[in-house]
Design a protein around this motif. Structure first.
Motif, PDB file in Angstrom:
ATOM      1  N   THR A 131      16.243 -42.818 -65.575  1.00  0.00           N
ATOM      2  CA  THR A 131      15.997 -42.394 -64.199  1.00  0.00           C
ATOM      3  C   THR A 131      15.316 -43.532 -63.443  1.00  0.00           C
ATOM      4  N   GLU A 159      12.889 -44.722 -61.187  1.00  0.00           N
ATOM      5  CA  GLU A 159      11.658 -44.048 -60.806  1.00  0.00           C
ATOM      6  C   GLU A 159      10.990 -44.623 -59.555  1.00  0.00           C
ATOM      7  N   LEU A 165      16.953 -43.233 -50.169  1.00  0.00           N
ATOM      8  CA  LEU A 165      16.314 -43.021 -51.475  1.00  0.00           C
ATOM      9  C   LEU A 165      15.151 -42.027 -51.417  1.00  0.00           C
ATOM     10  N   LYS A 166      14.661 -41.764 -50.204  1.00  0.00           N
ATOM     11  CA  LYS A 166      13.470 -40.924 -50.030  1.00  0.00           C
ATOM     12  C   LYS A 166      13.629 -39.585 -50.751  1.00  0.00           C
ATOM     13  N   GLY A 167      12.610 -39.226 -51.516  1.00  0.00           N
ATOM     14  CA  GLY A 167      12.627 -37.979 -52.262  1.00  0.00           C
ATOM     15  C   GLY A 167      13.192 -38.132 -53.663  1.00  0.00           C
ATOM     16  N   ASN A 168      13.833 -39.265 -53.936  1.00  0.00           N
ATOM     17  CA  ASN A 168      14.401 -39.514 -55.257  1.00  0.00           C
ATOM     18  C   ASN A 168      13.751 -40.695 -55.967  1.00  0.00           C
ATOM     19  N   VAL A 169      13.449 -41.741 -55.218  1.00  0.00           N
ATOM     20  CA  VAL A 169      12.848 -42.948 -55.776  1.00  0.00           C
ATOM     21  C   VAL A 169      11.597 -43.267 -54.958  1.00  0.00           C
TER      22      VAL A 169
END
Length: 140
Positions: free
Chosen positions: A85, A87, A125-129
């Motif tokens: 993942t 991160e 990418l916000k909210g995921n990375v």
């Protein structure tokens, strides 16, 4: 964008776009051949270049004379139960300017923060990375 792939998981590929042409494979860290670039590097490169270009535009639009603008970027991948993942990404821009007042320095820091908030890739990418930014301002 055109992509080609040969063989299975440990095969090799190519990616080609208007201004990009390179080999691709799974990185050595993931037990791949490690030839050319890979999705991890490309994601980090997309995030870093988008941020840096956005920052350069914001500084120019604000009439801040920049003598040198460079950056280091690092991506962090977590492996849990064999699942990889992406991160976190850390940007470390270095901005060299003429001697500035305290007010102008604060403005540059605000623009560096705004660049992260307005960069198209950062928003995607916000909210995921998680994306962190550590700005260094050097005065000549």
């Amino acid at each position: 964008m055109q992509l080609k792939w040969s063989e299975g998981r440990n095969g090799l590929g190519e990616i080609a776009a208007a201004n990009l042409h390179t080999s691709i494979s799974i990185p050595r860290e993931m037990n791949g051949p490690g030839i050319g670039t890979n999705p991890d590097e490309m994601l980090l490169g997309a995030a870093a270049t988008c941020y840096l270009i956005t920052l350069a535009a914001l500084l120019e639009n604000s009439k801040i004379e920049v003598l040198d603008l460079s950056m280091q970027a690092e991506g962090f991948v977590d492996v849990t139960n064999g699942v990889f993942t992406y991160e976190k990404i850390v940007h470390r821009p270095s901005i060299r300017v003429q001697n500035c007042s305290e007010r102008e320095l604060k403005r540059i820091y605000r623009l560096a923060e705004k660049a992260e908030q307005t960069c198209m890739i950062s928003k995607a990418l916000k909210g995921n990375v998680q994306i962190e930014c550590y700005v260094q301002i050097l005065q000549a």
